[in-house]
Design a protein around this motif. Structure first.
Motif, PDB file in Angstrom:
ATOM      1  N   ASP A  73      -4.633 -19.300   6.488  1.00  0.00           N
ATOM      2  CA  ASP A  73      -4.521 -19.132   7.927  1.00  0.00           C
ATOM      3  C   ASP A  73      -5.323 -20.268   8.549  1.00  0.00           C
ATOM      4  O   ASP A  73      -6.557 -20.197   8.630  1.00  0.00           O
ATOM      5  N   ASN A  74      -4.631 -21.306   8.963  1.00  0.00           N
ATOM      6  CA  ASN A  74      -5.334 -22.479   9.487  1.00  0.00           C
ATOM      7  C   ASN A  74      -6.054 -22.195  10.806  1.00  0.00           C
ATOM      8  O   ASN A  74      -7.043 -22.852  11.137  1.00  0.00           O
ATOM      9  N   ALA A  75      -5.585 -21.201  11.537  1.00  0.00           N
ATOM     10  CA  ALA A  75      -6.261 -20.842  12.790  1.00  0.00           C
ATOM     11  C   ALA A  75      -7.607 -20.178  12.527  1.00  0.00           C
ATOM     12  O   ALA A  75      -8.509 -20.247  13.363  1.00  0.00           O
ATOM     13  N   LYS A  76      -7.726 -19.545  11.363  1.00  0.00           N
ATOM     14  CA  LYS A  76      -8.971 -18.863  11.005  1.00  0.00           C
ATOM     15  C   LYS A  76      -9.788 -19.642   9.986  1.00  0.00           C
ATOM     16  O   LYS A  76     -10.814 -19.158   9.511  1.00  0.00           O
ATOM     17  N   ASN A  77      -9.323 -20.840   9.624  1.00  0.00           N
ATOM     18  CA  ASN A  77     -10.033 -21.656   8.629  1.00  0.00           C
ATOM     19  C   ASN A  77     -10.291 -20.882   7.336  1.00  0.00           C
ATOM     20  O   ASN A  77     -11.386 -20.964   6.753  1.00  0.00           O
ATOM     21  N   THR A  78      -9.295 -20.151   6.893  1.00  0.00           N
ATOM     22  CA  THR A  78      -9.483 -19.275   5.739  1.00  0.00           C
ATOM     23  C   THR A  78      -8.298 -19.370   4.782  1.00  0.00           C
ATOM     24  O   THR A  78      -7.143 -19.454   5.208  1.00  0.00           O
ATOM     25  N   VAL A  79      -8.624 -19.351   3.504  1.00  0.00           N
ATOM     26  CA  VAL A  79      -7.599 -19.260   2.467  1.00  0.00           C
ATOM     27  C   VAL A  79      -7.846 -17.963   1.697  1.00  0.00           C
ATOM     28  O   VAL A  79      -8.995 -17.538   1.525  1.00  0.00           O
ATOM     29  N   TYR A  80      -6.764 -17.342   1.278  1.00  0.00           N
ATOM     30  CA  TYR A  80      -6.847 -16.038   0.619  1.00  0.00           C
ATOM     31  C   TYR A  80      -6.230 -16.101  -0.778  1.00  0.00           C
ATOM     32  O   TYR A  80      -5.371 -16.928  -1.069  1.00  0.00           O
ATOM     33  N   LEU A  81      -6.668 -15.174  -1.615  1.00  0.00           N
ATOM     34  CA  LEU A  81      -6.028 -14.968  -2.905  1.00  0.00           C
ATOM     35  C   LEU A  81      -5.856 -13.463  -3.078  1.00  0.00           C
ATOM     36  O   LEU A  81      -6.832 -12.745  -3.323  1.00  0.00           O
ATOM     37  N   GLN A  82      -4.636 -12.999  -2.914  1.00  0.00           N
ATOM     38  CA  GLN A  82      -4.317 -11.593  -3.136  1.00  0.00           C
ATOM     39  C   GLN A  82      -4.033 -11.404  -4.618  1.00  0.00           C
ATOM     40  O   GLN A  82      -3.143 -12.058  -5.164  1.00  0.00           O
ATOM     41  N   MET A  83      -4.774 -10.530  -5.242  1.00  0.00           N
ATOM     42  CA  MET A  83      -4.648 -10.315  -6.684  1.00  0.00           C
ATOM     43  C   MET A  83      -4.233  -8.877  -6.939  1.00  0.00           C
ATOM     44  O   MET A  83      -4.971  -7.938  -6.626  1.00  0.00           O
ATOM     45  N   ASN A  84      -3.049  -8.708  -7.479  1.00  0.00           N
ATOM     46  CA  ASN A  84      -2.518  -7.387  -7.803  1.00  0.00           C
ATOM     47  C   ASN A  84      -2.351  -7.230  -9.304  1.00  0.00           C
ATOM     48  O   ASN A  84      -2.365  -8.216 -10.052  1.00  0.00           O
ATOM     49  N   SER A  85      -2.191  -6.008  -9.734  1.00  0.00           N
ATOM     50  CA  SER A  85      -1.980  -5.706 -11.162  1.00  0.00           C
ATOM     51  C   SER A  85      -3.018  -6.423 -12.015  1.00  0.00           C
ATOM     52  O   SER A  85      -2.692  -7.070 -13.024  1.00  0.00           O
ATOM     53  N   LEU A  86      -4.249  -6.293 -11.635  1.00  0.00           N
ATOM     54  CA  LEU A  86      -5.316  -7.008 -12.327  1.00  0.00           C
ATOM     55  C   LEU A  86      -5.481  -6.539 -13.760  1.00  0.00           C
ATOM     56  O   LEU A  86      -5.274  -5.356 -14.081  1.00  0.00           O
ATOM     57  N   LYS A  87      -5.840  -7.489 -14.614  1.00  0.00           N
ATOM     58  CA  LYS A  87      -6.029  -7.230 -16.040  1.00  0.00           C
ATOM     59  C   LYS A  87      -7.461  -7.588 -16.427  1.00  0.00           C
ATOM     60  O   LYS A  87      -8.091  -8.430 -15.765  1.00  0.00           O
ATOM     61  N   PRO A  88      -7.976  -7.005 -17.499  1.00  0.00           N
ATOM     62  CA  PRO A  88      -9.340  -7.366 -17.938  1.00  0.00           C
ATOM     63  C   PRO A  88      -9.498  -8.867 -18.158  1.00  0.00           C
ATOM     64  O   PRO A  88     -10.584  -9.411 -17.916  1.00  0.00           O
ATOM     65  N   GLU A  89      -8.456  -9.542 -18.573  1.00  0.00           N
ATOM     66  CA  GLU A  89      -8.549 -10.981 -18.820  1.00  0.00           C
ATOM     67  C   GLU A  89      -8.636 -11.796 -17.531  1.00  0.00           C
ATOM     68  O   GLU A  89      -8.847 -13.017 -17.575  1.00  0.00           O
ATOM     69  N   ASP A  90      -8.501 -11.149 -16.380  1.00  0.00           N
ATOM     70  CA  ASP A  90      -8.702 -11.826 -15.100  1.00  0.00           C
ATOM     71  C   ASP A  90     -10.184 -11.879 -14.728  1.00  0.00           C
ATOM     72  O   ASP A  90     -10.555 -12.516 -13.732  1.00  0.00           O
ATOM     73  N   THR A  91     -11.018 -11.202 -15.504  1.00  0.00           N
ATOM     74  CA  THR A  91     -12.451 -11.198 -15.223  1.00  0.00           C
ATOM     75  C   THR A  91     -13.018 -12.609 -15.300  1.00  0.00           C
ATOM     76  O   THR A  91     -12.846 -13.316 -16.296  1.00  0.00           O
ATOM     77  N   ALA A  92     -13.675 -13.031 -14.233  1.00  0.00           N
ATOM     78  CA  ALA A  92     -14.220 -14.385 -14.147  1.00  0.00           C
ATOM     79  C   ALA A  92     -14.937 -14.545 -12.817  1.00  0.00           C
ATOM     80  O   ALA A  92     -14.841 -13.682 -11.937  1.00  0.00           O
ATOM     81  N   VAL A  93     -15.630 -15.661 -12.684  1.00  0.00           N
ATOM     82  CA  VAL A  93     -16.112 -16.085 -11.375  1.00  0.00           C
ATOM     83  C   VAL A  93     -15.006 -16.927 -10.749  1.00  0.00           C
ATOM     84  O   VAL A  93     -14.498 -17.856 -11.389  1.00  0.00           O
ATOM     85  N   TYR A  94     -14.633 -16.572  -9.536  1.00  0.00           N
ATOM     86  CA  TYR A  94     -13.558 -17.261  -8.837  1.00  0.00           C
ATOM     87  C   TYR A  94     -14.155 -18.199  -7.791  1.00  0.00           C
ATOM     88  O   TYR A  94     -15.018 -17.798  -7.005  1.00  0.00           O
ATOM     89  N   TYR A  95     -13.663 -19.431  -7.804  1.00  0.00           N
ATOM     90  CA  TYR A  95     -14.152 -20.469  -6.915  1.00  0.00           C
ATOM     91  C   TYR A  95     -13.033 -20.961  -5.997  1.00  0.00           C
ATOM     92  O   TYR A  95     -11.896 -21.152  -6.433  1.00  0.00           O
TER      93      TYR A  95
END
Length: 124
Positions: A73-95
């Motif tokens: 959303d360029n008006a809000k200066n924000t980027v998003y990451l919607q994460m669904n159906s999460l798995k244990p292998e998605d465990t991490a620090v997200y940057y």
């Protein structure tokens, strides 16, 4: 100069969802290509998703295709990451990362600014 601040991480059960946000300070957010990376313990940082300046082009690593969605959303200066159906292998620090050199970036070395990271833990 751009400062990036991630939020939205946490602990979730497998199959659950989280939405990460990355708020950018400074001007001209729309002139930055944005991306999300993650790093699990003992592993190298890997690209997860990327989005072009206008949001018209996106990239996803194969392991998250169909489950994760990057948006901005360029008006809000924000980027998003919607994460669904999460798995244990998605465990991490997200940057979150921003590039002012290219309109679409996947490689980590092509990014100019990085956030501090937010922990995502998926329990089985």
């Amino acid at each position: 100069q751009v400062q990036l601040v991630e939020s939205g991480g946490g602990l979730v059960q497998a199959g659950g969802s989280l939405r990460l946000s990355c708020a950018a300070s400074g001007r001209m957010f729309s002139s930055f290509a944005m991306g999300w990376f993650r790093q699990a313990p003992g592993k190298e940082r890997e690209p997860v998703a990327a989005i072009s300046l206008s949001g018209g082009r996106t990239y996803y690593v194969d392991s998250v295709k169909g489950r994760f969605t990057i948006s901005r959303d360029n008006a809000k200066n924000t980027v998003y990451l919607q994460m669904n159906s999460l798995k244990p292998e998605d465990t991490a620090v997200y940057y979150c990362a921003a590039s002012q050199r290219y309109s679409m970036v996947i490689i980590a070395t092509d990014y100019d600014y990085w956030g501090q990271g937010t922990q995502v833990t998926v329990s089985s």
